[in-house]
Design a protein around this motif. Structure first.
Motif, PDB file in Angstrom:
ATOM      1  N   PHE A 123     -19.089  46.178 -12.317  1.00 57.75           N
ATOM      2  CA  PHE A 123     -17.987  46.969 -12.858  1.00 57.75           C
ATOM      3  C   PHE A 123     -16.685  46.159 -12.906  1.00 57.75           C
ATOM      4  CE2 PHE A 123     -14.204  49.496 -12.261  1.00 57.75           C
ATOM      5  CZ  PHE A 123     -14.310  50.407 -13.300  1.00 57.75           C
ATOM      6  N   ALA A 124     -16.396  45.462 -11.827  1.00 61.52           N
ATOM      7  CA  ALA A 124     -15.061  44.870 -11.664  1.00 61.52           C
ATOM      8  C   ALA A 124     -14.871  43.540 -12.402  1.00 61.52           C
ATOM      9  CB  ALA A 124     -14.766  44.673 -10.169  1.00 61.52           C
ATOM     10  N   CYS A 125     -15.947  42.774 -12.547  1.00 58.43           N
ATOM     11  CA  CYS A 125     -15.764  41.420 -13.070  1.00 58.43           C
ATOM     12  C   CYS A 125     -15.183  41.349 -14.484  1.00 58.43           C
ATOM     13  CB  CYS A 125     -17.057  40.628 -12.920  1.00 58.43           C
ATOM     14  SG  CYS A 125     -17.251  40.020 -11.225  1.00 58.43           S
ATOM     15  N   PRO A 126     -15.513  42.285 -15.362  1.00 57.46           N
ATOM     16  CA  PRO A 126     -14.833  42.218 -16.665  1.00 57.46           C
ATOM     17  C   PRO A 126     -13.309  42.292 -16.549  1.00 57.46           C
ATOM     18  CG  PRO A 126     -16.706  43.706 -16.784  1.00 57.46           C
ATOM     19  CD  PRO A 126     -16.554  43.315 -15.339  1.00 57.46           C
ATOM     20  N   TYR A 127     -12.841  42.812 -15.440  1.00 61.92           N
ATOM     21  CA  TYR A 127     -11.382  42.942 -15.259  1.00 61.92           C
ATOM     22  C   TYR A 127     -10.843  41.961 -14.237  1.00 61.92           C
ATOM     23  CZ  TYR A 127     -13.040  47.360 -17.116  1.00 61.92           C
ATOM     24  OH  TYR A 127     -13.680  48.307 -17.858  1.00 61.92           O
ATOM     25  N   LYS A 128     -11.618  40.915 -13.960  1.00 61.78           N
ATOM     26  CA  LYS A 128     -11.234  40.011 -12.857  1.00 61.78           C
ATOM     27  C   LYS A 128      -9.851  39.400 -13.043  1.00 61.78           C
ATOM     28  CE  LYS A 128     -13.676  36.074 -14.840  1.00 61.78           C
ATOM     29  NZ  LYS A 128     -14.857  35.225 -14.766  1.00 61.78           N
ATOM     30  N   GLN A 129      -9.521  39.124 -14.272  1.00 61.89           N
ATOM     31  CA  GLN A 129      -8.215  38.535 -14.565  1.00 61.89           C
ATOM     32  C   GLN A 129      -7.093  39.417 -14.004  1.00 61.89           C
ATOM     33  OE1 GLN A 129      -7.584  38.440 -18.760  1.00 61.89           O
ATOM     34  NE2 GLN A 129      -5.401  37.966 -18.547  1.00 61.89           N
ATOM     35  N   TYR A 130      -7.313  40.715 -14.008  1.00 63.61           N
ATOM     36  CA  TYR A 130      -6.297  41.644 -13.517  1.00 63.61           C
ATOM     37  C   TYR A 130      -6.456  41.938 -12.035  1.00 63.61           C
ATOM     38  CZ  TYR A 130      -5.387  42.389 -18.435  1.00 63.61           C
ATOM     39  OH  TYR A 130      -5.066  42.187 -19.745  1.00 63.61           O
ATOM     40  N   VAL A 131      -7.684  42.276 -11.633  1.00 59.91           N
ATOM     41  CA  VAL A 131      -7.838  42.698 -10.235  1.00 59.91           C
ATOM     42  C   VAL A 131      -7.656  41.531  -9.264  1.00 59.91           C
ATOM     43  CG1 VAL A 131      -9.292  44.676 -10.778  1.00 59.91           C
ATOM     44  CG2 VAL A 131     -10.370  42.489 -10.286  1.00 59.91           C
ATOM     45  N   ASN A 132      -7.836  40.313  -9.734  1.00 60.80           N
ATOM     46  CA  ASN A 132      -7.619  39.164  -8.848  1.00 60.80           C
ATOM     47  C   ASN A 132      -6.209  38.618  -8.939  1.00 60.80           C
ATOM     48  OD1 ASN A 132     -10.133  39.213  -7.694  1.00 60.80           O
ATOM     49  ND2 ASN A 132     -11.033  37.783  -9.143  1.00 60.80           N
ATOM     50  N   ASP A 133      -5.379  39.276  -9.668  1.00 65.81           N
ATOM     51  CA  ASP A 133      -3.982  38.866  -9.754  1.00 65.81           C
ATOM     52  C   ASP A 133      -3.191  39.684  -8.740  1.00 65.81           C
ATOM     53  OD1 ASP A 133      -1.350  38.412 -10.323  1.00 65.81           O
ATOM     54  OD2 ASP A 133      -1.528  38.752 -12.477  1.00 65.81           O
ATOM     55  N   VAL A 134      -2.865  39.052  -7.606  1.00 71.94           N
ATOM     56  CA  VAL A 134      -2.251  39.795  -6.511  1.00 71.94           C
ATOM     57  C   VAL A 134      -0.820  40.243  -6.815  1.00 71.94           C
ATOM     58  CG1 VAL A 134      -3.674  38.807  -4.687  1.00 71.94           C
ATOM     59  CG2 VAL A 134      -1.558  37.668  -5.363  1.00 71.94           C
TER      60      VAL A 134
END
Ligand SMILES: *[C@@H]1O[C@H](CO)[C@@H](O)[C@H](O)[C@H]1NC(C)=O
Length: 123
Positions: free
Chosen positions: A75-86
Motif C-alpha cells: 500500500f505505502a510504497c507507491p507513496y514512498k516519496q511522500y511518506v518518507n519525507d520527514v
C-alpha cells in the motif's frame, strides 16, 4: 531614604533581568517547539484511499507480522516519496488512517513495519 532608593533600584534591575531571562527562555522553548511541530501538510489525501489490500491481508487477532508488513508496503510504497519525507506529516497521516480503517492496535504498523521508525523500506 538612601536604603529605599537602593532597594528600589535593585528591584528594578531584578525585574529587568527577570523579563530578559524569561524572554530568552521563552524564545528558546518556542523555537524548539516550532522545529518539532512544523511539518508541511501532506498533499495526499489518505482519508479516502483504498485500503483493501491491507484490510484483506492483515487480520486479527494475530496480525501475522510478515503478511501485515508486506501488505503495508504494497500500500505505502507507491507513496514512498511522500511518506518518507520527514518534512511532511504524510507518514503520520497514513498510519493513523490505516489504523482507523482496520481498527488495528495503536502503533502496530509504525512499530513493526518501519525502518528506523520513520522510514518505509521499498524495493
Ligand atoms: C480497492 O482495491 C482492490 C484491490 O486492492 C480492488 O479490488 C477494489 O476494486 C478497489 N476498490 C475501489 C473502490 O477502488
Amino acid at each position: 531614604m538612601k536604603m529605599i532608593k537602593l532597594l528600589s533600584s535593585s528591584l528594578h534591575l531584578f525585574l529587568l533581568l527577570s523579563v530578559f531571562i524569561f524572554n530568552g527562555v521563552y524564545t528558546i522553548c518556542s523555537s524548539r517547539n516550532m522545529l518539532q511541530a512544523k511539518k508541511v501538510t501532506c498533499p495526499l489525501n489518505f482519508q479516502f484511499m483504498n485500503y483493501t489490500i491491507i484490510l484483506s491481508r492483515c487480520k486479527g487477532p494475530s496480525y501475522p507480522r510478515h503478511e501485515c508488513c508486506a501488505a503495508f508496503k504494497k500500500f505505502a510504497c507507491p507513496y514512498k516519496q511522500y511518506v518518507n519525507d520527514v518534512s511532511t506529516d504524510c507518514l503520520a497521516l497514513m498510519l493513523s488512517n490505516i489504523r482507523l480503517y482496520g481498527r488495528y492496535p495503536v502503533g502496530m504498523f509504525g512499530n513493526t513495519c518501519l525502518q528506523g521508525r520513520q522510514h518505509v523500506e521499498c524495493p
